[in-house]
Design a protein around this motif. Sequence first.
Motif, mmCIF file in Angstrom:
data_model
loop_
_atom_site.group_PDB
_atom_site.id
_atom_site.type_symbol
_atom_site.label_atom_id
_atom_site.label_comp_id
_atom_site.label_asym_id
_atom_site.label_seq_id
_atom_site.Cartn_x
_atom_site.Cartn_y
_atom_site.Cartn_z
ATOM 1 N N GLY A 129 0.819 -1.202 0.000
ATOM 2 C CA GLY A 129 0.000 0.000 0.000
ATOM 3 C C GLY A 129 0.852 1.250 0.000
ATOM 4 O O GLY A 129 0.580 2.210 -0.727
ATOM 5 N N ALA A 130 1.911 1.218 0.821
ATOM 6 C CA ALA A 130 2.797 2.376 0.888
ATOM 7 C C ALA A 130 3.498 2.597 -0.448
ATOM 8 O O ALA A 130 3.631 3.730 -0.924
ATOM 9 N N GLY A 131 3.946 1.513 -1.087
ATOM 10 C CA GLY A 131 4.619 1.635 -2.374
ATOM 11 C C GLY A 131 3.697 2.145 -3.458
ATOM 12 O O GLY A 131 4.092 2.961 -4.303
ATOM 13 N N LEU A 132 2.451 1.686 -3.436
ATOM 14 C CA LEU A 132 1.466 2.131 -4.424
ATOM 15 C C LEU A 132 1.203 3.626 -4.287
ATOM 16 O O LEU A 132 1.234 4.373 -5.280
ATOM 17 N N VAL A 133 0.954 4.066 -3.065
ATOM 18 C CA VAL A 133 0.684 5.492 -2.842
ATOM 19 C C VAL A 133 1.914 6.325 -3.169
ATOM 20 O O VAL A 133 1.824 7.386 -3.801
ATOM 21 N N ARG A 134 3.076 5.835 -2.760
ATOM 22 C CA ARG A 134 4.333 6.539 -3.049
ATOM 23 C C ARG A 134 4.473 6.809 -4.543
ATOM 24 O O ARG A 134 4.854 7.907 -4.962
ATOM 25 N N SER A 135 4.105 5.830 -5.348
ATOM 26 C CA SER A 135 4.196 5.988 -6.795
ATOM 27 C C SER A 135 3.155 6.972 -7.322
ATOM 28 O O SER A 135 3.462 7.853 -8.138
ATOM 29 N N LEU A 136 1.920 6.847 -6.841
ATOM 30 C CA LEU A 136 0.822 7.644 -7.387
ATOM 31 C C LEU A 136 0.903 9.125 -7.018
ATOM 32 O O LEU A 136 0.450 9.981 -7.779
ATOM 33 N N VAL A 137 1.463 9.441 -5.849
ATOM 34 C CA VAL A 137 1.493 10.839 -5.416
ATOM 35 C C VAL A 137 2.778 11.560 -5.811
ATOM 36 O O VAL A 137 2.945 12.746 -5.525
ATOM 37 N N GLY A 138 3.711 10.870 -6.455
ATOM 38 C CA GLY A 138 4.923 11.520 -6.923
ATOM 39 C C GLY A 138 5.990 11.746 -5.874
ATOM 40 O O GLY A 138 6.786 12.692 -5.983
ATOM 41 N N LEU A 139 6.054 10.867 -4.865
ATOM 42 C CA LEU A 139 7.050 11.038 -3.810
ATOM 43 C C LEU A 139 8.473 10.951 -4.353
ATOM 44 O O LEU A 139 9.357 11.705 -3.928
ATOM 45 N N ASP A 140 8.714 10.061 -5.304
ATOM 46 C CA ASP A 140 10.075 9.876 -5.804
ATOM 47 C C ASP A 140 10.625 11.157 -6.424
ATOM 48 O O ASP A 140 11.804 11.488 -6.253
ATOM 49 N N ALA A 141 9.796 11.874 -7.154
ATOM 50 C CA ALA A 141 10.256 13.126 -7.756
ATOM 51 C C ALA A 141 10.637 14.141 -6.682
ATOM 52 O O ALA A 141 11.631 14.882 -6.819
#
Length: 375
Positions: free
Chosen positions: A265-277
């Motif tokens: 769940g954390a990885g999915l949200v991390r991807s969708l909200v643009g945390l990596d950028a």
Amino acid sequence: MRVVVAPDSFGGTLSARDAAEAIATGWRRAAPADDVRTVPLADGGTGFAEVLQSALGGTLHERTVTGPLGEPVTGSWLQTGDTAYLEAAAACGLHHVPRERRTPDVALRATTRGVGELVAAARDAGARRIVVGLGGSATTDGGAGMLAALGAVAHDASGALLPDGGGALARCAGLRPPPAFDGVELVAAADVDNPLLGTHGAAAVFGPQKGADAAAGAELDAALAVFADVLATATGTDVRDEAAAGAAGGLGAALLALGARRESGAGLVRSLVGLDAELDAAAASGGLAVTGEGSFDWQSLRGKLVTAVARGAADRGIPCLVLAGQSSVGRREAGAAGVDAAYAVADEAGLEASLADPAGTLAALAEQVARRWSR
């Protein structure tokens, strides 16, 4: 420098958005020159749909469903295109059960039926992909309530239908045929990777916070073992030892048995909200990441949100700090998860004060931490 503030919700005291704003407020007081960016997150539990709607837009559908104790509650699911994001906690979350009602009896009879009602609503509305966020539940029924709402009702050896709740599953002898999801992809977005049974299972680990004492926990674990056998027979898939089968009181097991694909769940949200950028930008400026949750404990290290943020920060060589309501993780364990330092509001302001003014005390803690870490 850029500071990425990416917390989860703080239990029942602060939403992820409110926690992020409190941390940012305190940090800016101490370090006004820092570029503080707030990225509220969720790991599948409480706040999952709210965080995703903030990032993705979409339409939030509300529906009255069965709550964990059989009382009506308002559940919701987020529609973005042909994808539906459901927050299991909206229907069966621990926040629906006041602390004084969290007793062994309640733990034995709490149900996920409302989650099944939300899944059915999303399916009937034409969703081709249904993502169920798992976490923050008041239930330990192995997902039997969800299955019942979808038509796969559990029964005893005489064919009599079982009442809701995990305790009744000790008498489970079979299921009516489980539902077909032809053309619909199911995704279990889990907040933890625990198996269904045993010392690391749903009842043993999470039962106490839902009101289960030692006796009720043992009863629930034994009942879930019976149900796991029935579920394996009914679906042809034995999921009891799969990662995340124990998520949300075993709701993960029912979804996996239906063919759901497991995602963090954390990885999915991390991807969708643009945390990596945002973390990339922080790394470019020599910045850091700040995450947090209500209680930073050993459960946090089993796939919860703080570990996802910490891994992202570690991959970029920037520090990751945890600001929590309470913290019981040792420095060595935290470091192994990629956390450079952890701070607790309760240690600085006291538990009573932190509960009386969660946003104010969290902001004050962030201000102190910023004085130590800001360049």
